[in-house]
Design a protein around this motif. Structure first.
Motif, PDB file in Angstrom:
ATOM      1  N   VAL A1057       0.199  -0.894  -5.108  1.00 23.90           N
ATOM      2  CA  VAL A1057       1.028  -0.689  -3.917  1.00 23.90           C
ATOM      3  C   VAL A1057       2.116   0.337  -4.230  1.00 23.90           C
ATOM      4  O   VAL A1057       2.885   0.167  -5.182  1.00 23.90           O
ATOM      5  N   PRO A1058       2.189   1.421  -3.461  1.00 26.76           N
ATOM      6  CA  PRO A1058       3.157   2.480  -3.775  1.00 26.76           C
ATOM      7  C   PRO A1058       4.603   2.009  -3.581  1.00 26.76           C
ATOM      8  O   PRO A1058       4.888   1.165  -2.726  1.00 26.76           O
ATOM      9  N   ASN A1059       5.489   2.585  -4.379  1.00 21.36           N
ATOM     10  CA  ASN A1059       6.928   2.402  -4.180  1.00 21.36           C
ATOM     11  C   ASN A1059       7.404   3.434  -3.166  1.00 21.36           C
ATOM     12  O   ASN A1059       7.015   4.600  -3.218  1.00 21.36           O
ATOM     13  N   ILE A1060       8.284   3.020  -2.247  1.00 16.25           N
ATOM     14  CA  ILE A1060       8.753   3.889  -1.165  1.00 16.25           C
ATOM     15  C   ILE A1060      10.226   4.181  -1.368  1.00 16.25           C
ATOM     16  O   ILE A1060      11.033   3.254  -1.549  1.00 16.25           O
ATOM     17  N   THR A1061      10.578   5.482  -1.345  1.00 16.53           N
ATOM     18  CA  THR A1061      11.969   5.921  -1.452  1.00 16.53           C
ATOM     19  C   THR A1061      12.281   6.784  -0.230  1.00 16.53           C
ATOM     20  O   THR A1061      11.504   7.680   0.110  1.00 16.53           O
ATOM     21  N   TRP A1062      13.412   6.517   0.425  1.00 17.34           N
ATOM     22  CA  TRP A1062      13.796   7.260   1.638  1.00 17.34           C
ATOM     23  C   TRP A1062      14.800   8.354   1.278  1.00 17.34           C
ATOM     24  O   TRP A1062      15.669   8.176   0.409  1.00 17.34           O
ATOM     25  N   LEU A1080      14.085  -2.086   5.326  1.00 18.86           N
ATOM     26  CA  LEU A1080      13.446  -3.360   5.611  1.00 18.86           C
ATOM     27  C   LEU A1080      11.972  -3.296   5.226  1.00 18.86           C
ATOM     28  O   LEU A1080      11.401  -2.217   5.032  1.00 18.86           O
ATOM     29  N   ALA A1081      11.346  -4.488   5.164  1.00 21.68           N
ATOM     30  CA  ALA A1081       9.891  -4.632   4.949  1.00 21.68           C
ATOM     31  C   ALA A1081       9.441  -3.880   3.707  1.00 21.68           C
ATOM     32  O   ALA A1081       8.516  -3.053   3.765  1.00 21.68           O
ATOM     33  N   ALA A1082      10.107  -4.130   2.577  1.00 24.22           N
ATOM     34  CA  ALA A1082       9.740  -3.521   1.285  1.00 24.22           C
ATOM     35  C   ALA A1082       9.730  -2.001   1.367  1.00 24.22           C
ATOM     36  O   ALA A1082       8.901  -1.331   0.746  1.00 24.22           O
ATOM     37  N   GLU A1098      16.288  15.639   9.139  1.00 23.49           N
ATOM     38  CA  GLU A1098      14.972  15.202   8.669  1.00 23.49           C
ATOM     39  C   GLU A1098      15.116  13.993   7.752  1.00 23.49           C
ATOM     40  O   GLU A1098      15.870  14.010   6.787  1.00 23.49           O
ATOM     41  N   PHE A1099      14.377  12.942   8.082  1.00 26.74           N
ATOM     42  CA  PHE A1099      14.250  11.764   7.239  1.00 26.74           C
ATOM     43  C   PHE A1099      12.851  11.793   6.626  1.00 26.74           C
ATOM     44  O   PHE A1099      11.874  12.121   7.309  1.00 26.74           O
ATOM     45  N   SER A1100      12.756  11.476   5.363  1.00 29.83           N
ATOM     46  CA  SER A1100      11.441  11.501   4.701  1.00 29.83           C
ATOM     47  C   SER A1100      11.305  10.275   3.815  1.00 29.83           C
ATOM     48  O   SER A1100      12.295   9.761   3.292  1.00 29.83           O
ATOM     49  N   CYS A1101      10.041   9.809   3.699  1.00 23.63           N
ATOM     50  CA  CYS A1101       9.749   8.680   2.811  1.00 23.63           C
ATOM     51  C   CYS A1101       8.777   9.170   1.746  1.00 23.63           C
ATOM     52  O   CYS A1101       7.760   9.785   2.062  1.00 23.63           O
ATOM     53  N   LEU A1102       9.112   8.907   0.490  1.00 23.99           N
ATOM     54  CA  LEU A1102       8.290   9.325  -0.651  1.00 23.99           C
ATOM     55  C   LEU A1102       7.599   8.080  -1.198  1.00 23.99           C
ATOM     56  O   LEU A1102       8.259   7.153  -1.671  1.00 23.99           O
ATOM     57  N   ALA A1103       6.262   8.053  -1.103  1.00 28.79           N
ATOM     58  CA  ALA A1103       5.475   6.942  -1.630  1.00 28.79           C
ATOM     59  C   ALA A1103       4.772   7.408  -2.886  1.00 28.79           C
ATOM     60  O   ALA A1103       4.135   8.469  -2.885  1.00 28.79           O
ATOM     61  N   GLY A1108      -0.651   9.100  -7.577  1.00 24.12           N
ATOM     62  CA  GLY A1108      -0.117  10.280  -6.918  1.00 24.12           C
ATOM     63  C   GLY A1108       1.081   9.951  -6.069  1.00 24.12           C
ATOM     64  O   GLY A1108       1.622   8.841  -6.107  1.00 24.12           O
ATOM     65  N   VAL A1109       1.490  10.949  -5.295  1.00 22.43           N
ATOM     66  CA  VAL A1109       2.652  10.811  -4.416  1.00 22.43           C
ATOM     67  C   VAL A1109       2.270  11.326  -3.041  1.00 22.43           C
ATOM     68  O   VAL A1109       1.335  12.120  -2.889  1.00 22.43           O
ATOM     69  N   LEU A1110       3.002  10.854  -2.017  1.00 21.69           N
ATOM     70  CA  LEU A1110       2.807  11.323  -0.651  1.00 21.69           C
ATOM     71  C   LEU A1110       4.155  11.338   0.039  1.00 21.69           C
ATOM     72  O   LEU A1110       4.892  10.342   0.005  1.00 21.69           O
ATOM     73  N   MET A1111       4.479  12.487   0.607  1.00 19.00           N
ATOM     74  CA  MET A1111       5.745  12.650   1.325  1.00 19.00           C
ATOM     75  C   MET A1111       5.436  12.728   2.815  1.00 19.00           C
ATOM     76  O   MET A1111       4.572  13.508   3.246  1.00 19.00           O
ATOM     77  N   GLN A1112       6.125  11.908   3.610  1.00 19.61           N
ATOM     78  CA  GLN A1112       5.993  11.941   5.068  1.00 19.61           C
ATOM     79  C   GLN A1112       7.371  12.155   5.678  1.00 19.61           C
ATOM     80  O   GLN A1112       8.371  11.717   5.118  1.00 19.61           O
TER      81      GLN A1112
END
Length: 1394
Positions: A1057-1062, A1080-1082, A1098-1103, A1108-1112
């Protein structure tokens, strides 16, 4: 003013049908049919028939009443009336119509007789009775109150009224009654009186004698012999005629319990013939007798339900009903059982029938929608909508559209409202690039996309599919160029072929070849094949594969200048490729080498290689030579080969190449070293430039040799004796493989410049090879590393020796790398050789089982870099690796040292994490973490004497044959989560076994899930009323007003499960200042509160996880809505003084127009209309409204004023000359006709007398005539006045004659005290309310007639004591009727004493 009138066409008109010529049995009815025409005034006149011939003439005759006439139906005979001697029997004869109903209408002359004599063969002992014995009348008083009923029918008949009271109170008197001739009028259900002579047959008696009992008050004994004295004045009736029972009627029900009624007839006692009922005394008529019959249960029969409502209101519809098979057990108990349809023997009644069979009013009938005019990008689909009328026969009549009053449905609609896929739009070909001779034409291409709005737009070319090269350029040929003074010499085309054989030994992205040879290649290699043709136009060169013409595709590109490119070889690409330049043809054979180092079998092709190669120039000669060399080589001596059948020429080198690939020293072990080289060096190739050929100065990629060299080898093999051929071939191939690498290095020296060689130039031609092989491929040129040095710099290479370990003595073993050494108890020394070349000179180091060897007085490093082990012990067992290293790279080769031949496995204890490479190779014992879709190779290098057998397991279960196993390695292709697990390699031989394992973990990099319902549900649960937005890799946007809160969702999936950083604005959100937020919600949801100008951006979440990594991203925009005063609307007038332009208000958000509802709370700017087009108008006609019509019907006139006027800019309209308007437009009319329809009205006569049938107390009906006429009194058809309300033609009226009601008397005493035969009666008559006198009963028919008799005392008599149940039992005994069962049961007490 001219006008059009609707003038109807002539039509057929028919008179009503005449009455049927016969009431039954089939008759004829006719009518007159004529052609008529209607004029403008609506008058109808008869015209010639040819004017109506555009439609079929209506029939003038038709059959009618085609049902059968009623006929007599006789029932079964009753039992004989006597038990001995001569008697009578009776039967019921009914008149039955075609429906099976009991009705009238049968001829009395043909009626069968209802009575006949019968003889019972039992002798009677009363000889004095001569006449047949019949049932006698046992009582008289009982029947005095019974009335003789006669029903009124549609045929004139005598109807007697009730008898008056007897004229005396005792003794014999007289009774009178009224007898009328009456008929039932069926249309009004009323009774009419007729003259007496209208009724046929004898008239019933209107007077009769009556007996009121003895005057003394005593009841004398009744004796048949005393009848004359009792009825003195009625001797003629008493002696000749009397009532008698004539058996019973047919049972009312055929099963389930019915009733039979005794038949009573008036008979002549002398002749026993039936007589008219008026000849018998009515008061002496016996009572009605009933008995039960047919008590057995009914057989299965059809039960029919009610018809359903009609499916259509007009035209022709359908009605359905329930029909089921039932079984009636008892009618009295009403017990019924439902059965299967098969148990009912009669045909099943219809469950469907037609209904509402009359014409429908005209209506619109739309057809099916046609296919859309476009498959995408917004099209139109049409349908036909017709005005039709559904006729009573179910057909449709097509009518003009004016007949349908309803609004017409839409005939077309929009469809396919979605964007089209991108496609190429090609321009026209340009003119030929030359004015004569050969040239080229080109054309441009743009990528366009048709939007759902129907608008075409140009998009990025990457969105369109790849465009073939031949689509944008093509050759062209104009007239031959004139070349004065130089005669042309014609030469046929020629292809410079290269007769070579190529064997690819290492992976490479692209290889270049020239036609004419054979190539054995690895899959996924790109191949460029060149056809060097001369004396021919390059665009005219064509290519074939296995005899089939080749065109460009996504996998194979046919270039217009003699090139053919295959992208990433696959098994279906194997075959014979043919290049054709005019009559010249050359071939190139491609074969594939599989993962098991064996040739891949090629899929079946339309033409065999033999057929394709047979067409090559000089084919027969070469084929013969090939056969000569190949026949019997590497063969098992099959009969076909011994007969000399030629093998496939395209496969003549296959056996030799296969043997070469299977050698233990090459390429199996050497390839493992080759593939460990740097991938950048391995993949360096040149572009498609023939002059850029360079030789890779290190390890070879592709071995190449002349075909004639291999032909010589094959020829030498064919000369050997058959029994030694196989052994000799193994030796020759092993020798060939051992020399390959050395010849490659020597050949490299011959290709270097003389100044770069180590010594003086070797006298070796570049095309002369020791073993027949050299390395030939095009690579990118490398720079001179050594400047002026005599030798080029070169990476280390360890020489592989294919030779068995030499046992020099019982205690010393000497071997080269690549072998297995088995230590014995007497082994005192082991010497391991390691020879390496390279420049600078490589440094040699040794390792055991992956760890550096620690030298000691027992483990020595010799001056030639060999490793010697003295007095080896068990701790020395393992894999020894020789590493050769210099500044340019390294090379390593291993050798196994085992104890007593026990199995040994080369292991590694490292963890490999792969997220990018398409393939991963590890030794057993490692841990692998890799993404899906990768090819994973797990090496299990084993050693042992004898050779250890390798078995693979997955999660302790043995792996089957479908897995790729090769030389102890396990290949897992395109791994997925289902391949995850523990893989174990077990090595076993006679001396023992050893197992090592590798854990394979499949990583799933962070990615956006395809289903977003879960994250959306999470957002809805977190903040049901808050605006939300999901991030995406390309970015999304949410527009909000200041002060709001928002939820941002980060949809993600992956394993682990990826770690999410905002982040906000590129900085971690935890460091952001002035931003109120909650994670919220992990980490999947970010809540941002109290948004302001500083919060947007711009708000972005880094998983991220191991894979690997994914930026949204998502952007929050703080914007507000506002009103904007925009462009002016169109002017309301083109001239005059009333033209204004209204400024248009728009609701804007970020300069984009949105729904005005968003600006509802904003202050609306005040806008003022602006005057426009304030100028004089040109002269024009002005008209007033039409006046009222001078007549409401019959044709009138209406008028209006027409003037020519000019409207000034000031608003004043001034009249001008008519000539000024006539130049502009024609003068409108000022008079027109109106109300052309006829003047019609309803007329009616005065009311008739109030003498219709009674419909209630004091109420009758009166009538009058109502007809349509003109105001001039001309009568017209009623349809002409249908638009006017029609006056009523009937009404209720007060009638003194209808002041009537039913009057009933008291019930008489019951005729029995028990049983089924008791009844009582009463008088029922219609009387006038005022006079209280009897009147005809039909005047009271508006109310139900009360019953005049009823059954009584019908309790069973079975359980009672034997006693009399009637007061006439003494008469029964006197008349000796006790022997008859019906009298014996009624008079049990009296008859029992007798």
């Amino acid at each position: 003013m001219p006008y059009d009138l609707y003038h109807p066409l002539p039509r057929w008109e028919a008179t009503p049908w005449t009455a049927c010529s016969s009431s039954c049995g089939g008759g004829i009815q006719s009518r007159a049919v004529s052609c008529v025409e209607e004029d403008i005034q609506g008058h109808v006149t008869s015209v010639e028939e040819w004017k109506c011939m555009y439609t079929p003439k209506m029939p003038i005759a038709q059959p009618c009443n085609i049902f059968d006439c009623p006929k007599w139906l006789a029932q079964e005979w009753s039992p004989c009336t006597v038990t001995c001697g001569q008697g009578l029997r009776y039967r019921v004869v009914l008149c039955i119509d075609h429906r099976g109903m009991h009705t009238g209408g049968c001829s009395p002359k043909t009626k069968p007789h209802i009575k006949e004599e019968c003889i019972v063969p039992t002798p009677c002992y009363k000889p004095k009775e001569k006449l047949p014995v019949e049932a006698k009348l046992p009582w008289f008083k009982q029947a005095q109150e019974l009335e003789e009923g006669a029903a009124v029918s549609e045929e004139p008949s005598f109807i007697p009224e009730a008898w008056s009271a007897c004229t005396v109170t005792c003794g014999v008197g007289t009774q009178v009654r009224i007898v009328r001739c009456q008929v039932l009028l069926s249309f009004s259900q009323s009774v009419a009186d007729l003259p007496i002579d209208e009724c046929e047959g004898p008239k019933p008696a209107s007077q009769r004698a009556c007996y009121a009992g003895p005057c003394s008050g005593e009841i004398p004994e009744f004796n048949p012999d005393e009848t004359d004295g009792l009825f003195g004045g009625l001797q003629d009736f008493d002696e000749l005629y009397d009532w008698e029972y004539e058996g019973f009627t047919k049972c009312s029900e055929s099963c389930g319990g019915g009733v039979q009624e005794a038949v009573v007839s008036c008979l002549n006692k002398q002749t026993r013939e039936p007589a008219e009922e008026n000849l018998c005394v009515t008061s002496r008529r016996p009572p009605q007798l009933l008995k039960s019959c047919n008590l057995d249960p009914c057989p299965a029969r059809w039960e029919i339900g009610k018809w359903s409502p009609c499916s259509l209101t007009c035209g022709v519809g359908l009605q359905t009903r329930d029909v089921f098979c039932s079984h009636l057990l008892s009618r009295e108990m009403n017990e019924t059982v439902i059965l299967a349809d098969e148990l009912c023997r009669q045909p099943k009644p219809s469950t469907v029938q037609a209904c509402n069979r009359f014409n429908c009013p005209p209506a619109w009938y739309p057809a099916q929608w046609q296919p859309c005019s476009r498959t995408c990008g917004g099209g139109v689909q049409k349908r036909e909508v017709l005005c039709k009328q559904r006729m009573a026969d179910g057909s449709f009549l097509e009518l003009p559209e004016t007949f349908c009053s309803a609004s017409k449905p839409a005939c077309q609609q929009a469809c396919k409202k979605d964007d089209c896929p991108s496609e190429w739009l090609l321009s026209d070909w340009t003119e030929c690039s030359t004015s004569c001779g050969e040239g080229t034409q080109t054309r441009s291409a743009i990528c366009r996309k048709m939007l759902k709005t129907g608008i075409s737009t140009v998009v990025n070319s990457t969105l369109c599919p790849p465009l073939p090269f031949s689509s944008s350029i093509r050759p062209c040929m104009l007239a031959t160029c004139a070349r004065p003074g130089r005669p042309s010499t014609k030469h046929s085309p020629h292809i410079a072929a290269a007769r070579k054989v190529y064997i690819q030994t290492r992976r490479q992205r692209k290889l270049h070849f020239v036609v004419g040879g054979f190539a054995y290649l690895l899959p996924k290699t790109a191949v460029v094949l060149r056809c060097p043709a001369r004396r021919v136009r390059k665009p005219l060169i064509t290519w074939e594969k296995d005899g089939q013409h080749l065109i460009s595709s996504t996998h194979v590109t046919v270039a217009p200048f003699g090139y053919l490119k295959i992208h990433r070889l696959k098994p279906s690409d194997a075959g014979v490729y043919t290049c054709s330049a005019g009559p010249a043809r050359e071939h190139f054979v491609i074969k594939l080498i599989g993962g098991n180092r064996k040739l891949v079998a090629r899929p079946l092709s339309p033409r065999s290689e033999e057929e394709v190669l047979a067409g090559r120039k000089g084919g027969p000669k070469e084929a013969l030579q090939t056969h000569k060399h190949q026949n019997g080589i590497f063969s098992n001596g099959s009969k076909a080969e011994k007969r000399g059948l030629a093998a496939n020429p395209g496969s003549r080198y296959d056996d030799l190449v296969s043997r070469l690939l299977e050698q233990g020293g090459w390429p199996g072990e050497l390839l493992a070293s080759w593939e460990a080289q740097d991938s950048a060096e391995r993949n360096t190739t040149s572009e498609e430039d023939p002059g850029a050929e360079q030789v890779l100065l290190h390890l070879p990629f592709t071995m190449v040799t002349e075909q004639r060299r291999l032909d010589d080898i094959l020829g030498n093999l064919s000369q050997q004796p058959e029994e030694l051929r196989d052994l000799y071939s193994k030796h020759l191939v092993a020798q060939l493989a051992q020399e390959i690498f050395r010849s490659h290095l020597e050949h490299q020296d011959t290709l270097l410049k003389p100044s770069e060689r180590r010594t003086s130039p070797v006298t070796l031609s570049p095309h002369k090879h020791v073993s027949g092989f050299s390395s030939s491929l095009r690579t990118s040129s490398t720079g001179d590393a050594g400047g002026g040095s005599r030798r080029p710099h070169r990476k280390p290479t360890i020489l592989r020796k294919i030779s068995a370990a030499q046992q020099l003595s019982a205690s010393e073993v000497v071997t080269h790398l690549g072998q297995t050494v088995a230590l014995a108890s007497g082994t005192l020394s082991v010497l391991l050789h390691c020879e390496a070349i390279g420049h600078p000179r490589p440094t040699i180091s040794w390792a055991r089982n992956g760890e550096e060897v620690q030298f000691s007085d027992r483990i020595l490093l010799q001056p030639d870099d060999s490793l010697q082990i003295l007095a080896p012990v068990e701790a020395d067992v393992g894999f020894y690796t020789c590493n050769a290293t210099n500044a340019l790279g390294y090379d390593s080769v291993s050798i196994a040292v085992t104890l007593a031949g026990k199995p040994l496995v080369k292991t590694s204890r490292m963890t490999v994490i792969n997220t990018e490479k398409p393939a991963v190779t590890v030794d057993i014992g490692s841990t692998i973490k890799t993404v899906q879709g990768v090819n994973v190779t797990i090496n299990c290098q084993v050693a042992g004497v004898p050779e250890a057998e390798v078995t693979w397991f997955r999660n302790k279960s043995k792996l089957g044959s479908p897995h790729h196993l090769h030389e102890g390695s396990l290949l897992l292709t395109n791994v997925s989560s289902s391949d995850q697990g523990l893989y174990s390699c077990r090595a076993a031989n006679l001396h023992g076994e050893l197992t090592e394992s590798t854990q394979l973990l499949i990583l799933d990099p962070p990615q956006v899930p395809t289903q977003l319902e879960d994250i959306r549900a999470l957002l809805a649960a977190t903040g049901p009323n808050l605006p939300s937005v999901l991030t995406s890799p390309l970015g999304t946007q949410l527009v909000l007003g200041p002060g709001n809160s928002a939820l941002l969702g980060c949809p993600i999936k992956g394993h682990p499960v990826p770690n999410i950083t905002w982040f906000h604005g590129g900085q971690p959100i935890v460091t952001a200042t002035g931003l109120t937020h909650h994670i919220l919600a992990a980490g999947q949801i970010l809540q941002v509160a109290n948004l302001s100008g500083g919060s947007q951006g711009e708000f972005s979440c880094l998983a991220q996880n191991e894979a690997g990594v994914l930026m949204q991203k998502a952007s929050l925009v703080i914007q507000d809505y506002w009103w904007s005063v925009d462009r002016l609307a169109t002017c309301s007038a083109s001239c005059g003084n009333r033209g204004v332009q209204q400024p248009r208000l728009r609701c804007l958000l970020n300069s984009t127009e949105v729904n005005p509802a968003h600006c509802a709370g904003k202050v609306r700017p005040a806008v003022q209309p602006i005057a426009c087009n304030r100028r004089d108008c040109p002269s024009r006609w002005m008209v007033t409204s039409w006046s009222a019509c001078t007549r409401s019907c019959g044709g009138g006139v209406q008028t209006r004023r027409v003037t020519c006027q000019k409207l000034k800019a000031s608003g004043i309209s001034t009249p001008v000359s008519n000539d000024m308007c006539t130049q502009v437009a024609k003068r409108p009319v000022d008079t027109q006709a109106c109300n052309q329809q006829l003047c019609v009205e309803w007329a009616f006569s005065s009311w008739g007398q109030c003498n219709g049938p009674c419909i209630g107390p004091h109420l009758a009906v009166q009538h009058r005539q109502v007809f349509c006429q003109t105001r001039d009194g001309i009568t017209l058809p009623s349809e002409q006045c249908s638009a006017l309300p029609r006056p009523v033609s009937t009404q209720n009226c007060w009638s003194e004659a209808c002041s009537v009601h039913w009057r009933v008397s008291l019930w008489t005493l019951c005729t029995a005290t028990c049983g089924n035969y008791g009844f009582q009666s009463r008088r029922v008559e219609c009387v006038h309310a005022r006079t209280n006198k009897a009147v005809p009963e039909h005047l009271c028919s508006w109310g139900p007639r009360p019953a005049n008799w009823q059954r009584c005392n019908i309790t069973p008599c079975e359980n009672m004591e034997c006693r009399d149940t009637t007061r006439y039992c003494e008469k029964v005994k006197q008349l000796k009727l006790c022997q008859l069962s019906q009298f014996k049961s009624r008079c049990c007490g009296t008859c029992g004493k007798a």
